[in-house]
Scaffold this active site. Structure first.
Site, PDB file in Angstrom:
ATOM      1  CE1 TYR A   1      35.819   7.109 -44.750  1.00  0.00           C
ATOM      2  CE2 TYR A   1      34.649   5.331 -45.855  1.00  0.00           C
ATOM      3  CZ  TYR A   1      34.690   6.318 -44.892  1.00  0.00           C
ATOM      4  OH  TYR A   1      33.623   6.537 -44.071  1.00  0.00           O
TER       5      TYR A   1
ATOM      6  CG  ASP B   1       4.591   6.717 -51.099  1.00  0.00           C
ATOM      7  OD1 ASP B   1       3.908   5.667 -51.066  1.00  0.00           O
ATOM      8  OD2 ASP B   1       5.539   6.961 -50.324  1.00  0.00           O
TER       9      ASP B   1
END
Lengths: 377, 675
Positions: free
Chosen positions: A111, A262
């Site tokens: 920003y 996983d």
């Protein structure tokens, strides 16, 4: 412009006093560009390519580091010219922070670039990449430039007592099993010695886990106490601080690190970034990767052997697996056959699919069996 | 046996003639009246086509208005009033023109016109009568008469004859013209197949017409004319023997008034020269003395095959009325201007060709860019004899031809190199012919005739080549503007920041700028109030240059223009002007100021710019001198160019090695987050 000093020593990163000269290399960058301009040359910087074709295994460190191929960032092209300009805006900002004794998050920097007119970033990816480029060019870490990520809060559960100097400068002694709530001990972004010291440890090994649900399951089943395990939640792709923390546990406490994810290509990559080093941060693999880390599962053969409920591989999964076949980090015979098997069966499975056999199955059967095979238990 | 005969007789008693009108009553779709929405459009189209044909025949600039309003006499009823400023129709012709199918002046004529069969408007009257039982009200005034005749007409479907319901005289403020007032069952829509789109298309290909549409909600849309030239009236020509069929030949000979075949053939058919006549008669085994009316059977057949096999003069193209490339461009600009396309390709108007004895020609226009949607299929505007084709795009030869071109080669997207291309583009395709092979009587699609397809492809490719060069120019311009951004905005900041960090003054950037650009640029800008053109030539190369600049412009402009500095030479006849510029050092620039003479408004697009003294690969905004210009360059230009080239030779090994562009290199595509 090739990096002058290969970032091989831990000096720059481990010792806070090294940060004092963090700004010096930025002046060197400016001097190089200035010299090119006075010679009538188009401004350019040479950077090692951070691609999978350009990583090399370092025998000494046992991790994958950047190779010798370089690319040129040149002001001949608009993209290159803009990145060069952004580099100097970034350097200005770093100098300003050093002067004012401030730090900034990566997102804040993105920003901040709103003020940079032509040079403002179009995405946070762009700003993060440039910071990594600057790390490479200056052989420093982003923290040396007073830039840091948001608190990530990856959590740790188990019998480890750490000594953290908190934001008020107070030293706290925390046991990651007895002094924390169910959420565990949350890691700060800075896990260096000046922030965290290891005080005592009853755990015999580290189990790094991909999903929060599985961490909760193991904690509820008392796996950490029963098996003397230190559970570390990876939260998907692990942040730098999580990887650095695992490395410190492994090196300083000699704890074996076992990775439990996983069973799909993305999870295999999580393991690779823990054990071998990630491509994006290949310039600091020696600092982040834990070469001794081992993959527990879920493997493609686990899906068959344990008859786990599975999903069909998607097009992206298959593509990722094929990409891994040309990824040198997965060049070992074991990984080759694992990838081939997954492609052949066309199946993937989640860690939590083990619940098919009940809530205790993972702690009573699966993990003891697998850890036994690996000689960890 | 007796039983069968009785049945046959019973059947025979039911046999009777079906009138044409009855036939169409049952088969409305053939004429384009299959549903209320389509019926409205067809009725408007037939009326407007007739109006435009009439105006053109009379050499009048058409002024046609179409008013559509809801009619409250019944549900789903609309009233269409179409009026024109054409020559008007004689009172005695009015009943037949509007109340009888297959009655018309153009069916037998071998010339290009919108209407041909004489079905259209009477079919609309028939349909109106069928759905609302209301007659058409026609007001028509011819110039010689004081008042207009107002007739109400119905079609007697059984006899295919007009039935005049009422007639009156009325004073009309127009000196001449026709007004058609119809009430029919219809549905008004907007969108692709609407009266508005039909009129928009009509306006594009008839830039000489002024068209006004008043929609049922009162919205008034006007397409002003963009040209005040009435298209030349297409000439009626004799039928050409190529493609003639037996029946037609028979009819022509039966109607011939000549006593002998050798007289009739050259007078009744086109292209039959005395030499060809001899050959035809010899081949057909005829003497030429035969009475034309009596040639029949095998004689007729051998005559026809002789006509087809002998080399004849080609059919005349005078019967065609092409729009022409100038007016296509003007029409497109007039109607599509609000889309602000950034490119109007020079339209292509192919020379006439012959197909089945009838001449035809193909014209193609193309607009590109601006606010046209970049990712949609291109909009295809199809026209036959200046009439927009709004239906059955998929069944039309024009579509087939567009789809058969590999547009990817010309800069448009096209899946697999087939099908309708996608891109910010509108394609206009016009086929003009004395006899267009439509796929059906409703004239919505052109049949896929191989000759027509071939011409269409050639024209489309020619236009596509213009598109391609436009797109590559555009890419070059974008490339240039990227370079300008670097040298004007980014580089100075890099220099300032790096100099500041090392605490030294900002170095002279000229060598870096010329190294990055390495081109000579010519930029034009309009000064305030468009009073002329300012031309800036900049030498962004690392070498000093003496350049010769040429401007090509309309010759009347070349005769009046007084630029500053004055040119070193002018050729008014060729419309050329040239300057030998002062020596330009690297990064140096010079300006030419042109001011429009009184009473002449120029425009940057009037000029083409050429520069000599630098290789064309290092030119931007101007081209190298065309090879066929026999120009002797001043000695200093040649010498400076040679010197620059000598300095430009780089010793081998010192050229920059090919480097990987870091910011263009494939980044780690893995989803490895890392914060």
């Amino acid at each position: 412009m090739a990096p002058k000093r290969p970032p091989s020593s831990k000096k720059t990163t481990d010792e806070p006093e090294a940060r004092l000269d963090a700004l010096a290399p930025t002046f060197e960058l400016a001097a190089q560009i200035y010299a090119q301009l006075t010679k009538g040359e188009v401004p350019r910087m040479r950077l090692p390519l951070r691609t999978k074709q350009n990583i090399q295994f370092q025998l000494k460190e046992g991790v994958w580091r950047l190779g010798r191929s370089t690319g040129t960032r040149s002001a001949r092209k608009l993209d290159g010219a803009l990145m060069l300009l952004r580099t100097f805006y970034l350097v200005d900002f770093i100098h300003e922070m050093a002067r004012d004794r401030k730090t900034s998050t990566l997102r804040e920097l993105y920003y901040i670039s709103e003020q940079w007119k032509d040079a403002k970033f179009h995405s946070e990816d762009e700003s993060n990449l440039l910071i990594e480029d600057l790390e490479v060019l200056c052989t420093r870490l982003r923290e040396d430039f007073r830039l840091h990520p948001e608190e990530n809060g990856a959590s740790v559960i188990g019998d480890l007592t750490i000594q953290e100097t908190n934001r008020k400068g107070v030293v706290k002694k925390i046991n990651c099993r007895d002094d924390v709530g169910d959420g565990g001990y949350a890691l700060p972004f800075n896990v260096e010695k000046e922030k965290i010291k290891f005080n005592a440890c009853g755990a015999k090994f580290v189990l790094a886990i991909e999903c929060g649900g599985m961490v909760d399951r193991l904690a509820e089943n008392g796996f950490d106490e029963d098996q003397d395990a230190l559970l570390v939640h990876l939260k998907g792709q692990p942040a730098r601080s999580t990887r650095r923390f695992l490395k410190r546990l492994n090196e300083e406490l000699q704890l074996p690190v076992v990775v439990f994810t996983d069973g799909d290509p993305w999870s295999f990559r999580i393991f690779a970034s823990v054990a071998y080093g990630a491509i994006k941060t290949a310039h600091i693999s020696h600092y982040l990767a834990t070469p001794g880390a081992e993959f527990l599962g879920v493997t493609a053969s686990d899906i068959e052997n344990y008859e786990l409920p599975s999903d069909t591989l998607t097009e992206q999964d298959t593509k990722a697996l094929h990409a891994m076949q040309s990824d040198p980090r997965f060049g070992t015979a074991d990984w080759r056959s694992e990838i081939d098997l997954m492609l052949k069966n066309g199946k993937k499975a989640e860690q939590q699919s083990l619940a098919k056999y009940g809530l205790n199955y993972v702690t009573e059967t699966y993990l003891p069996e697998k850890l036994g095979e690996m000689n960890v238990l | 046996m007796g039983r069968t005969a009785t049945l046959a007789e019973q059947l025979a008693s039911k046999q009777r003639e079906i009138s044409v009108a009855e036939f169409f009553e049952r088969n409305r779709q053939i004429l384009g009246f299959d549903n209320p929405q389509r019926a409205l459009l067809t009725a408007v189209k037939e009326s407007v086509d007739n109006a435009l044909d009439a105006c053109e025949e009379a050499g009048v600039l058409p002024d046609v208005s179409v008013e559509i309003s809801k009619d409250e006499s019944g549900p789903d009823r609309y009233r269409i009033v179409v009026s024109d400023n054409g020559p008007g129709i004689l009172k005695r012709e009015l009943p037949n023109v509007f109340g009888r199918l297959l009655y018309g002046s153009r069916f037998h004529a071998h010339r290009q016109s919108r209407g041909q069969q004489g079905i259209g408007i009477s079919a609309a009257v028939l349909y109106a009568g069928l759905t609302t039982a209301r007659p058409v009200k026609v007001t028509s005034r011819v110039e010689e008469e004081e008042a207009a005749h107002v007739l109400e007409i119905l079609v007697d479907t059984q006899r295919n004859l007009p039935k005049v319901v009422s007639e009156a005289l009325e004073l009309w403020d127009r000196p001449h013209g026709t007004r058609v007032d119809l009430v029919l069952k219809a549905k008004y829509v907007r969108g692709r197949q609407s009266p508005l789109e039909y009129l928009r298309g009509t306006a594009i290909v008839n830039p000489h017409a002024r068209l006004v549409l008043v929609e049922p909600d009162g919205t008034r849309i006007t397409f002003e004319r963009a040209s005040s030239e009435v298209p030349p009236v297409s000439k009626e020509v004799l039928p050409h023997p190529y493609g003639l069929e037996l029946g037609e030949l028979n009819a022509i000979l039966k109607q011939a008034k000549e006593k002998q075949l050798s007289e009739a053939l050259p007078r009744r058919l086109a292209g039959v020269t005395p030499r060809a006549l001899k050959e035809i008669l010899a081949k057909a085994g005829l003497t030429g003395k035969e009475d034309p009316g009596t040639v029949h059977g095998p004689e007729l057949e051998s005559l026809l095959s002789a006509l087809h096999s002998v080399t004849l003069l080609p059919p005349s193209a005078e019967s065609l009325s092409p729009i022409g490339s100038v007016l296509i461009k003007r029409g497109l600009r007039n109607v599509l201007g609000e889309l602000r396309p950034d490119f109007y390709a020079p339209p292509v108007s192919r020379p006439p060709k012959i197909r089945g004895g009838s001449p035809f020609l193909v014209e193609v226009g193309l607009v590109y860019g601006g606010s046209l949607p970049p990712d949609q299929p291109v909009q295809l505007l199809r026209f036959a004899n200046r009439v927009p084709l709004l239906f059955q795009q998929g069944a039309c030869a024009i579509t087939a031809a567009v789809e058969s071109v590999d547009w990817r080669r010309y800069g448009l997207d096209q899946r697999g190199g087939q099908g309708l291309p996608a891109g910010p583009c509108i394609l206009l395709v016009h086929i003009a012919s004395t006899r267009i092979p439509f796929t059906s009587e409703s004239k919505e699609a052109v049949a896929e005739d191989p000759e027509i397809l071939k011409e269409l492809q050639l024209a489309l490719q020619a236009v596509a080549r213009h598109l391609k060069s436009h797109i590559s120019r555009q890419i070059r311009r974008e490339y240039a503007s990227e370079k300008f951004t670097i040298i004007r905005r980014i580089l100075p900041q890099i220099a300032e920041k790096s100099s500041h960090l090392v605490g030294k003054p900002v170095p002279d950037l000229t060598p870096v700028i010329t190294e990055i650009m390495n081109v000579v640029t010519l930029e034009t800008a309009s000064p305030e109030k468009d009073t002329g053109l300012d031309v800036t030539i900049t030498n962004y190369t690392p070498r000093a240059r003496v350049l010769e600049v040429f401007a090509e412009m309309p010759s009347e402009l070349a005769g009046q223009l007084a630029p500053v500095p004055p040119p070193d030479g002018v050729d008014v006849g060729l419309g050329r002007m040239w300057w030998t510029l002062p020596k330009l050092s690297p990064n140096g620039k010079t300006e030419l100021r042109l001011r429009w003479p009184k009473g002449h408004d120029g425009d940057a697009s009037d000029f083409d710019w050429y520069i000599a003294g630098v290789d064309e690969s290092h030119l931007l905004g101007a081209d190298a001198l065309p090879g066929d210009w026999d120009v002797r360059l001043p000695r200093q230009v040649v010498e400076a160019a040679e010197a620059a080239e000598l300095v430009g030779v780089v010793a081998p090994g010192t050229t920059e090695e090919p480097e990987v562009d870091y910011d263009g290199a494939e980044k780690a595509a893995e989803l490895e987050e890392d914060d």
